[in-house]
Design a protein around this motif. Structure first.
Motif, PDB file in Angstrom:
ATOM      1  N   PHE A   1       3.940   7.616   2.212  1.00  0.00           N
ATOM      2  CA  PHE A   1       4.384   6.458   2.975  1.00  0.00           C
ATOM      3  C   PHE A   1       4.058   5.190   2.191  1.00  0.00           C
ATOM      4  O   PHE A   1       3.005   5.092   1.562  1.00  0.00           O
ATOM      5  CB  PHE A   1       3.700   6.406   4.351  1.00  0.00           C
ATOM      6  N   TYR A   2       4.966   4.226   2.251  1.00  0.00           N
ATOM      7  CA  TYR A   2       4.800   2.974   1.525  1.00  0.00           C
ATOM      8  C   TYR A   2       4.934   1.816   2.510  1.00  0.00           C
ATOM      9  O   TYR A   2       5.880   1.770   3.298  1.00  0.00           O
ATOM     10  CB  TYR A   2       5.842   2.861   0.408  1.00  0.00           C
ATOM     11  N   TYR A   3       3.959   0.923   2.456  1.00  0.00           N
ATOM     12  CA  TYR A   3       3.930  -0.195   3.390  1.00  0.00           C
ATOM     13  C   TYR A   3       4.433  -1.435   2.666  1.00  0.00           C
ATOM     14  O   TYR A   3       3.770  -1.967   1.772  1.00  0.00           O
ATOM     15  CB  TYR A   3       2.513  -0.357   3.958  1.00  0.00           C
ATOM     16  N   VAL A   4       5.649  -1.830   3.032  1.00  0.00           N
ATOM     17  CA  VAL A   4       6.391  -2.851   2.305  1.00  0.00           C
ATOM     18  C   VAL A   4       6.388  -4.146   3.104  1.00  0.00           C
ATOM     19  O   VAL A   4       6.794  -4.167   4.280  1.00  0.00           O
ATOM     20  CB  VAL A   4       7.847  -2.398   2.049  1.00  0.00           C
ATOM     21  N   LYS A   5       5.939  -5.236   2.453  1.00  0.00           N
ATOM     22  CA  LYS A   5       6.014  -6.541   3.091  1.00  0.00           C
ATOM     23  C   LYS A   5       7.399  -7.119   2.814  1.00  0.00           C
ATOM     24  O   LYS A   5       7.790  -7.337   1.676  1.00  0.00           O
ATOM     25  CB  LYS A   5       4.938  -7.480   2.560  1.00  0.00           C
ATOM     26  N   PHE A   6       8.132  -7.352   3.901  1.00  0.00           N
ATOM     27  CA  PHE A   6       9.496  -7.847   3.799  1.00  0.00           C
ATOM     28  C   PHE A   6       9.736  -8.849   4.933  1.00  0.00           C
ATOM     29  O   PHE A   6       9.512  -8.550   6.107  1.00  0.00           O
ATOM     30  CB  PHE A   6      10.494  -6.685   3.897  1.00  0.00           C
ATOM     31  N   ASN A   7      10.132 -10.067   4.560  1.00  0.00           N
ATOM     32  CA  ASN A   7      10.370 -11.124   5.562  1.00  0.00           C
ATOM     33  C   ASN A   7       9.178 -11.300   6.515  1.00  0.00           C
ATOM     34  O   ASN A   7       9.337 -11.363   7.734  1.00  0.00           O
ATOM     35  CB  ASN A   7      11.644 -10.825   6.358  1.00  0.00           C
ATOM     36  N   ASP A   8       7.967 -11.336   5.924  1.00  0.00           N
ATOM     37  CA  ASP A   8       6.732 -11.610   6.667  1.00  0.00           C
ATOM     38  C   ASP A   8       6.343 -10.498   7.631  1.00  0.00           C
ATOM     39  O   ASP A   8       5.482 -10.702   8.506  1.00  0.00           O
ATOM     40  CB  ASP A   8       6.818 -12.938   7.429  1.00  0.00           C
TER      41      ASP A   8
ATOM     42  N   LEU B   1       5.086   2.427  -6.849  1.00  0.00           N
ATOM     43  CA  LEU B   1       3.703   2.002  -7.024  1.00  0.00           C
ATOM     44  C   LEU B   1       3.404   0.784  -6.159  1.00  0.00           C
ATOM     45  O   LEU B   1       4.294  -0.022  -5.876  1.00  0.00           O
ATOM     46  CB  LEU B   1       3.436   1.628  -8.491  1.00  0.00           C
ATOM     47  N   VAL B   2       2.153   0.655  -5.766  1.00  0.00           N
ATOM     48  CA  VAL B   2       1.704  -0.585  -5.154  1.00  0.00           C
ATOM     49  C   VAL B   2       2.040  -1.722  -6.119  1.00  0.00           C
ATOM     50  O   VAL B   2       1.815  -1.619  -7.319  1.00  0.00           O
ATOM     51  CB  VAL B   2       0.190  -0.536  -4.876  1.00  0.00           C
ATOM     52  N   GLY B   3       2.630  -2.791  -5.591  1.00  0.00           N
ATOM     53  CA  GLY B   3       3.036  -3.910  -6.428  1.00  0.00           C
ATOM     54  C   GLY B   3       4.498  -3.879  -6.815  1.00  0.00           C
ATOM     55  O   GLY B   3       5.034  -4.879  -7.323  1.00  0.00           O
ATOM     56  N   ASP B   4       5.178  -2.758  -6.590  1.00  0.00           N
ATOM     57  CA  ASP B   4       6.598  -2.676  -6.918  1.00  0.00           C
ATOM     58  C   ASP B   4       7.408  -3.606  -6.015  1.00  0.00           C
ATOM     59  O   ASP B   4       7.186  -3.671  -4.794  1.00  0.00           O
ATOM     60  CB  ASP B   4       7.122  -1.246  -6.731  1.00  0.00           C
ATOM     61  N   TYR B   5       8.374  -4.294  -6.616  1.00  0.00           N
ATOM     62  CA  TYR B   5       9.373  -5.020  -5.843  1.00  0.00           C
ATOM     63  C   TYR B   5      10.493  -4.032  -5.525  1.00  0.00           C
ATOM     64  O   TYR B   5      11.006  -3.353  -6.427  1.00  0.00           O
ATOM     65  CB  TYR B   5       9.906  -6.212  -6.634  1.00  0.00           C
ATOM     66  N   VAL B   6      10.860  -3.942  -4.246  1.00  0.00           N
ATOM     67  CA  VAL B   6      11.802  -2.916  -3.813  1.00  0.00           C
ATOM     68  C   VAL B   6      12.834  -3.502  -2.856  1.00  0.00           C
ATOM     69  O   VAL B   6      12.604  -4.515  -2.192  1.00  0.00           O
ATOM     70  CB  VAL B   6      11.070  -1.744  -3.117  1.00  0.00           C
ATOM     71  N   ARG B   7      13.986  -2.827  -2.813  1.00  0.00           N
ATOM     72  CA  ARG B   7      14.993  -3.112  -1.791  1.00  0.00           C
ATOM     73  C   ARG B   7      14.903  -2.013  -0.744  1.00  0.00           C
ATOM     74  O   ARG B   7      14.857  -0.828  -1.088  1.00  0.00           O
ATOM     75  CB  ARG B   7      16.400  -3.147  -2.401  1.00  0.00           C
ATOM     76  N   ILE B   8      14.842  -2.386   0.525  1.00  0.00           N
ATOM     77  CA  ILE B   8      14.714  -1.393   1.580  1.00  0.00           C
ATOM     78  C   ILE B   8      15.875  -1.515   2.568  1.00  0.00           C
ATOM     79  O   ILE B   8      16.491  -2.567   2.698  1.00  0.00           O
ATOM     80  CB  ILE B   8      13.372  -1.520   2.342  1.00  0.00           C
TER      81      ILE B   8
ATOM     82  N   LYS C   1       0.847  -1.184   0.000  1.00  0.00           N
ATOM     83  CA  LYS C   1       0.000   0.000   0.000  1.00  0.00           C
ATOM     84  C   LYS C   1       0.877   1.226   0.000  1.00  0.00           C
ATOM     85  O   LYS C   1       1.961   1.232   0.583  1.00  0.00           O
ATOM     86  CB  LYS C   1      -0.918   0.009   1.232  1.00  0.00           C
ATOM     87  N   GLY C   2       0.403   2.277  -0.678  1.00  0.00           N
ATOM     88  CA  GLY C   2       1.120   3.540  -0.671  1.00  0.00           C
ATOM     89  C   GLY C   2       0.156   4.683  -0.518  1.00  0.00           C
ATOM     90  O   GLY C   2      -0.839   4.771  -1.251  1.00  0.00           O
ATOM     91  N   ILE C   3       0.427   5.577   0.435  1.00  0.00           N
ATOM     92  CA  ILE C   3      -0.487   6.705   0.646  1.00  0.00           C
ATOM     93  C   ILE C   3       0.226   7.808   1.411  1.00  0.00           C
ATOM     94  O   ILE C   3       0.996   7.537   2.347  1.00  0.00           O
ATOM     95  CB  ILE C   3      -1.758   6.247   1.403  1.00  0.00           C
ATOM     96  N   GLY C   4       0.032   9.031   0.961  1.00  0.00           N
ATOM     97  CA  GLY C   4       0.576  10.185   1.662  1.00  0.00           C
ATOM     98  C   GLY C   4       2.092  10.187   1.754  1.00  0.00           C
ATOM     99  O   GLY C   4       2.666  10.722   2.710  1.00  0.00           O
TER     100      GLY C   4
ATOM    101  N   TYR D   1       6.727  -3.048   6.822  1.00  0.00           N
ATOM    102  CA  TYR D   1       7.553  -1.905   7.206  1.00  0.00           C
ATOM    103  C   TYR D   1       6.961  -0.634   6.588  1.00  0.00           C
ATOM    104  O   TYR D   1       6.629  -0.611   5.395  1.00  0.00           O
ATOM    105  CB  TYR D   1       8.994  -2.081   6.723  1.00  0.00           C
ATOM    106  N   GLU D   2       6.859   0.400   7.409  1.00  0.00           N
ATOM    107  CA  GLU D   2       6.426   1.708   6.915  1.00  0.00           C
ATOM    108  C   GLU D   2       7.655   2.438   6.398  1.00  0.00           C
ATOM    109  O   GLU D   2       8.599   2.691   7.159  1.00  0.00           O
ATOM    110  CB  GLU D   2       5.770   2.493   8.041  1.00  0.00           C
ATOM    111  N   CYS D   3       7.634   2.756   5.102  1.00  0.00           N
ATOM    112  CA  CYS D   3       8.838   3.296   4.466  1.00  0.00           C
ATOM    113  C   CYS D   3       8.566   4.626   3.772  1.00  0.00           C
ATOM    114  O   CYS D   3       7.451   4.887   3.296  1.00  0.00           O
ATOM    115  CB  CYS D   3       9.370   2.320   3.412  1.00  0.00           C
ATOM    116  N   LYS D   4       9.608   5.432   3.713  1.00  0.00           N
ATOM    117  CA  LYS D   4       9.644   6.582   2.814  1.00  0.00           C
ATOM    118  C   LYS D   4      10.547   6.190   1.645  1.00  0.00           C
ATOM    119  O   LYS D   4      11.319   5.223   1.731  1.00  0.00           O
ATOM    120  CB  LYS D   4      10.211   7.806   3.530  1.00  0.00           C
ATOM    121  N   ALA D   5      10.458   6.946   0.567  1.00  0.00           N
ATOM    122  CA  ALA D   5      11.308   6.691  -0.591  1.00  0.00           C
ATOM    123  C   ALA D   5      12.449   7.699  -0.633  1.00  0.00           C
ATOM    124  O   ALA D   5      12.272   8.872  -0.270  1.00  0.00           O
ATOM    125  CB  ALA D   5      10.490   6.767  -1.874  1.00  0.00           C
TER     126      ALA D   5
END
Length: 296
Positions: free
Chosen positions: A13-20, A39-46, A8-11, A23-27
């Motif tokens: 902030f991006y909510y990234v599922k990582f290792n179950d 974008l929602v659905g992006d694979y990312v390294r955090i 999910k991404g809003i305002g 994580y609330e992330c900024k870019a």
């Protein structure tokens, strides 16, 4: 795994599922400079900034395999188009429009006719044959009685799927049948958002118990054909591409041109007349949209 996925991404902030975990992330600011929006659905390294509070930073966005505009989401690889057999009766032109948009987006497509317990006036076998013949898997389901749910679940496994279809056809009921207790928002993300910073609803991902992921959105929320060019429409009808012999002219629109093998196939019943008429209807609609655009 060494990457996460934005659920999910809003305002900002991006909510990234990582290792179950979520994580609330900024870019990183570099993405703004590069004019790249996660974008929602992006694979990312955090990078993890605070493990206890599950805070992180998006460092890299991996190459997208697909990108949808409506809904705005990346890396979807499958569309399940749901219509009910009754209440409401299926609008087959609307179904064919949704197929065009899914084809244009490069998605694998499954057609699902729901509410099978109400099958009294709808010729399911006719339409199952039409669409199966051109390569689309066709399911007949009933969330109430569990019909077809196991098969639907198999199709969802390990895929990122967008559901599309008119309101009232039972999309949420189907998802609840596949994943008991399915809700429109994942609890872990919802808990974070309830801190008061974010309230607006946007597209998000929902993890299913079978390993699949569903885009939580009404699907193709706009059925405008604005982005489809008239000359490209024929490419989104698989049965036109399946003809062994090409048309006489490379730019054949399959209307009144001589040597059109698509029209010959329609006359021989090798291509469904209903589908060909849908093509003509949608083509006319696109041409009318283009004419209006020129006037503006």
């Amino acid at each position: 795994m060494d990457y996460g996925i934005i659920f999910k991404g809003i305002g900002g902030f991006y909510y990234v599922k990582f290792n179950d975990s979520i994580y609330e992330c900024k870019a990183r600011g570099k993405f703004k400079n590069q004019k790249v929006t996660p974008l929602v659905g992006d694979y990312v390294r955090i990078s993890i900034l605070d493990e206890e509070n599950k805070l992180g930073m998006i460092e890299e966005i991996y190459e997208r395999k697909t990108e949808l505009l409506r809904p705005t989401v990346a890396n979807v690889n499958q569309a399940i188009i749901v219509f009910s057999i009754k209440n409401p009766l299926p609008n087959m032109i609307l179904l064919d429009k949704m197929l065009v948009l899914a084809e244009q987006s490069g998605l694998s497509i499954i057609i699902c006719f729901n509410k099978a317990d109400l099958d009294v006036d709808f010729d399911y076998e006719k339409y199952e044959a039409i669409y199966h013949r051109i390569g689309y898997p066709v399911l007949k389901t009933c969330a109430l009685e569990g019909e077809g749910i196991d098969e639907l679940s198999l199709h969802l496994k390990d895929k990122i799927t967008v559901f599309s279809g008119p309101s009232g056809v039972g999309k949420s009921s189907l998802l609840n049948a596949v994943h008991e207790g399915f809700t429109l928002q994942t609890g872990e993300i919802s808990a974070k958002i309830k801190r008061g910073k974010h309230t607006t609803r946007h597209s998000e991902l929902m993890a299913l118990k079978n390993g699949g992921i569903v885009v939580d959105t009404p699907g193709f929320t706009s059925l405008s054909m604005h982005e489809v060019e008239p000359e490209d429409l024929k490419e989104y009808f698989p049965e036109f591409r399946m003809q062994e012999e090409p048309c006489r002219f490379d730019n054949c629109m399959h209307l009144n041109e001589p040597g059109c093998t698509v029209k010959e196939a329609v006359e021989k019943d090798l291509i469904s007349k209903d589908r060909y008429e849908a093509y003509l209807y949608i083509l006319n609609e696109i041409n009318e949209l283009k004419r209006r655009q020129k006037k503006w």
